[in-house]
Design a protein around this motif. Structure first.
Motif, mmCIF file in Angstrom:
data_model
loop_
_atom_site.group_PDB
_atom_site.id
_atom_site.type_symbol
_atom_site.label_atom_id
_atom_site.label_comp_id
_atom_site.label_asym_id
_atom_site.label_seq_id
_atom_site.Cartn_x
_atom_site.Cartn_y
_atom_site.Cartn_z
ATOM 1 N N PHE A 366 0.916 -1.135 0.061
ATOM 2 C CA PHE A 366 0.053 0.181 -0.175
ATOM 3 C C PHE A 366 1.012 1.387 0.169
ATOM 4 C CE2 PHE A 366 1.044 0.567 4.524
ATOM 5 C CZ PHE A 366 1.105 -0.506 4.829
ATOM 6 N N PRO A 390 -6.002 -2.355 4.710
ATOM 7 C CA PRO A 390 -6.188 -3.321 3.883
ATOM 8 C C PRO A 390 -6.642 -4.599 4.562
ATOM 9 C CG PRO A 390 -4.420 -2.224 3.044
ATOM 10 C CD PRO A 390 -4.931 -1.636 4.153
ATOM 11 N N SER A 392 -6.067 -7.493 3.663
ATOM 12 C CA SER A 392 -4.994 -8.346 3.517
ATOM 13 C C SER A 392 -3.789 -8.404 4.708
ATOM 14 C CB SER A 392 -4.340 -8.212 2.266
ATOM 15 O OG SER A 392 -3.855 -6.880 2.256
ATOM 16 N N TYR A 423 -11.729 -1.398 7.779
ATOM 17 C CA TYR A 423 -11.204 -2.250 6.746
ATOM 18 C C TYR A 423 -11.477 -2.146 5.363
ATOM 19 C CZ TYR A 423 -8.757 -4.387 10.772
ATOM 20 O OH TYR A 423 -8.125 -4.534 11.765
ATOM 21 N N ASP A 424 -10.491 -2.096 4.325
ATOM 22 C CA ASP A 424 -10.928 -2.239 2.895
ATOM 23 C C ASP A 424 -11.074 -3.653 2.593
ATOM 24 O OD1 ASP A 424 -11.181 -2.030 0.177
ATOM 25 O OD2 ASP A 424 -9.168 -1.193 -0.109
ATOM 26 N N ALA A 429 -8.330 -5.570 -2.405
ATOM 27 C CA ALA A 429 -7.486 -5.651 -1.253
ATOM 28 C C ALA A 429 -7.565 -7.116 -0.817
ATOM 29 C CB ALA A 429 -8.438 -4.619 0.040
ATOM 30 N N GLN A 432 -5.237 -9.055 -2.776
ATOM 31 C CA GLN A 432 -3.700 -8.800 -2.278
ATOM 32 C C GLN A 432 -3.169 -9.748 -1.562
ATOM 33 O OE1 GLN A 432 -1.802 -5.939 -3.752
ATOM 34 N NE2 GLN A 432 -0.120 -7.397 -2.859
#
Length: 517
Positions: A366, A390, A392, A423-424, A429, A432
């Motif tokens: 990121f 993210p 992840s 969170y995304d 995301a 990833q």
């Protein structure tokens, strides 16, 4: 009597002359634009942004980060974290590598030379660098303006710094290195093809026009005039060091042993600066040179520096080193990079006199510098929000704790229910997580499971299916690769690069099938 009259007449004329002279001086002072002076932000606002930076640096495990912001006459800089492995503080006066922020800075120097009549932006490069050469004949039409706007057609090459060249002829080596390459398009000035070599060659032009190293010219004629006391185009003492992720599950970091500087690419990526200096630069740009130091150039010059040069889309364009977007009738100038372990982003909104610059000594999954966009929105009146993490990151840490990928999937589902705004959870995301497992952790089986989980969550994401197809290629499963590709082909492009990704996958599928046959 006559003598006395003459004396009075002379005295009267002298008084009249002095009076008119004073009026002229006072009038000129009244009409001259007042120089702007940097003022501090309100304490409540600096406390808000300090807390944002502190939380962001902690949550994302960032070694060191700096922020500089300008709004009207107000200027503020803040930093968090360390500059190196010895945990030397990253301060507002710590030099760092600004990557491709080099481009708009170098463009300012080129435009100044043009303003001084020392070069012509529309003259062919060969007039200044007779050894500039490429395949075919169209290269002879490439001008300085084409280099400034990435419309020359010079191909993109990855910058190498593992064998740096610091010799006086380093930039000439770069210029000569593309002698056998063909331009990407026949007619310069018709398309945009971003290549760092455009600005490396411009640095070579500055050397030849000024008869001195371009780093010296920048230091004396640009940084010195702008009051950027700690900026240079060479690495200076006390520079922040780059970090890299050492464990892609726990996301721990360590200082990199390789510093990303090579004089051959100094023009496109050698700019070193500080938070204080970059704030000074933004303040001067946004006030068209009327900073407290002096008027470096006329206001018309700054209109040119922040001008739109080539449209790249309905609401996007390119300027002199800048990417430009238009939102709600306002132009937003952007320049960002993730380069050699450093992340940087500068955001300027000239109409509102707003500028934000974020820099960090780590790059990767990121981009920490994207925090700059949130701060710029806040300065225009939006709420100041913490960036979403993210998903992840949380999934990777769950896998690191137990070694079971099922625990990572449980973490995704649990956090989506309990912390949907923290969170995304987007397909990008989530994907990833699989990308890290495939390319960084090198666990093919777990990567395949991660991508299968992703397409279950996002069955309409072409991006998810494209990554699943790549995992099948690595697993040498031609049948399932073909099925994943066929799914991706019929879905809308949510990756921004579907066509090129499909081409890459099909090529690898052909190779896989040829080997099997």
């Amino acid at each position: 009597m006559t003598t006395k009259v003459n004396k009075y007449a002379i005295l009267e004329r002298n008084i009249f002359f002095v009076f008119n002279l004073l009026v002229a001086v006072l009038s000129s002072q009244c009409t001259k634009p007042q120089l702007k002076t940097e003022e501090p932000f309100a304490k409540a606002r600096t406390q808000q942004v300090d807390q944002l930076i502190k939380t962001f640096q902690s949550d994302f495990s960032i070694p060191g980060i700096s922020l500089a912001m300008v709004s009207g006459d107000s200027v503020y800089c803040t930093t968090m974290g360390g500059a190196n492995a010895a945990n030397k503080p990253f301060t507002v006066n710590t030099p760092f590598l600004a990557g491709s922020i080099s481009e708009p800075m170098l463009a300012t120097a080129v435009l100044k030379l043009a303003d001084d009549g020392k070069l012509d932006l529309d003259e062919p490069i060969v007039n200044y660098l007779p050894y500039f050469k490429m395949g075919g004949n169209s290269y002879q039409k490439i001008t300085i303006r084409h280099l400034l706007t990435h419309t020359s057609g010079i191909p993109h090459y990855n910058i190498m710094w593992d064998m740096p060249n610091y010799n006086p002829n380093a930039l000439e080596v770069t210029t000569r290195s593309i002698g056998s390459q063909l331009p990407e398009f026949k007619e310069p000035g018709t398309q945009v093809k971003r290549s760092p070599y455009n600005y490396d060659i411009l640095a070579d032009v500055i050397c030849k026009v000024t008869h001195k190293p371009f780093e010296d010219y920048m230091k004396t004629n640009v940084f010195g005039a702008l009051g950027m006391k700690s900026s240079s185009f060479i690495k200076v003492k006390g520079t922040a060091m780059p970090f890299k992720t050492s464990n892609w599950l726990t996301h721990t970091t360590k200082q990199d042993t390789l510093y990303p500087y090579n004089r051959e690419n100094g023009g496109s990526g050698g700019f070193h600066t500080t938070a204080t200096d970059i704030a000074s630069w933004m303040f001067t740009l946004l006030n068209k040179g009327r900073a407290r130091r002096a008027e470096l150039f006329g206001s018309g010059f700054y209109d040119e520096v922040l001008s739109t040069r080539f449209k790249t889309g309905k609401s996007t364009a390119i300027g002199y080193g800048w990417e430009i977007t238009e939102e709600k009738g306002q132009r937003i100038f952007l320049k960002g990079s993730q380069y050699g372990g450093f992340s940087n982003l500068v955001v300027l909104i000239p109409e509102k006199r707003i500028g934000v610059a974020v820099s960090s000594n780590i790059a990767g999954e990121f981009n920490p510098a994207n925090l700059g966009k949130l701060v710029a929105q806040w300065l225009t009146g939006s709420a100041l929000t913490q960036p979403k993490m993210p998903i992840s990151l949380a999934m990777s840490k769950a896998l690191a704790r137990t070694g079971e990928i099922s625990d990572a999937f449980k973490t995704f589902s649990a956090l989506k229910k309990t912390e949907p705004n923290s969170y995304d959870f987007s397909a990008q995301a989530l994907t990833q997580f699989g990308i890290n497992l495939l390319h960084r952790v090198h666990n093919k089986q777990q990567a395949l499971q991660a991508f299968q989980f992703c397409v279950q969550q996002y069955p309409n994401s072409a991006f998810a299916y494209l990554n699943l197809a790549e995992a099948y290629v690595v697993a040498k499963d031609a049948r399932n690769t073909r099925l994943a590709i066929s799914k991706a082909q019929v879905l809308p492009d949510d990756s921004g690069s579907k066509a090129s990704y499909l081409s890459y996958l099909k090529e690898n599928l052909e190779i896989l099938e040829e080997k099997k046959s």
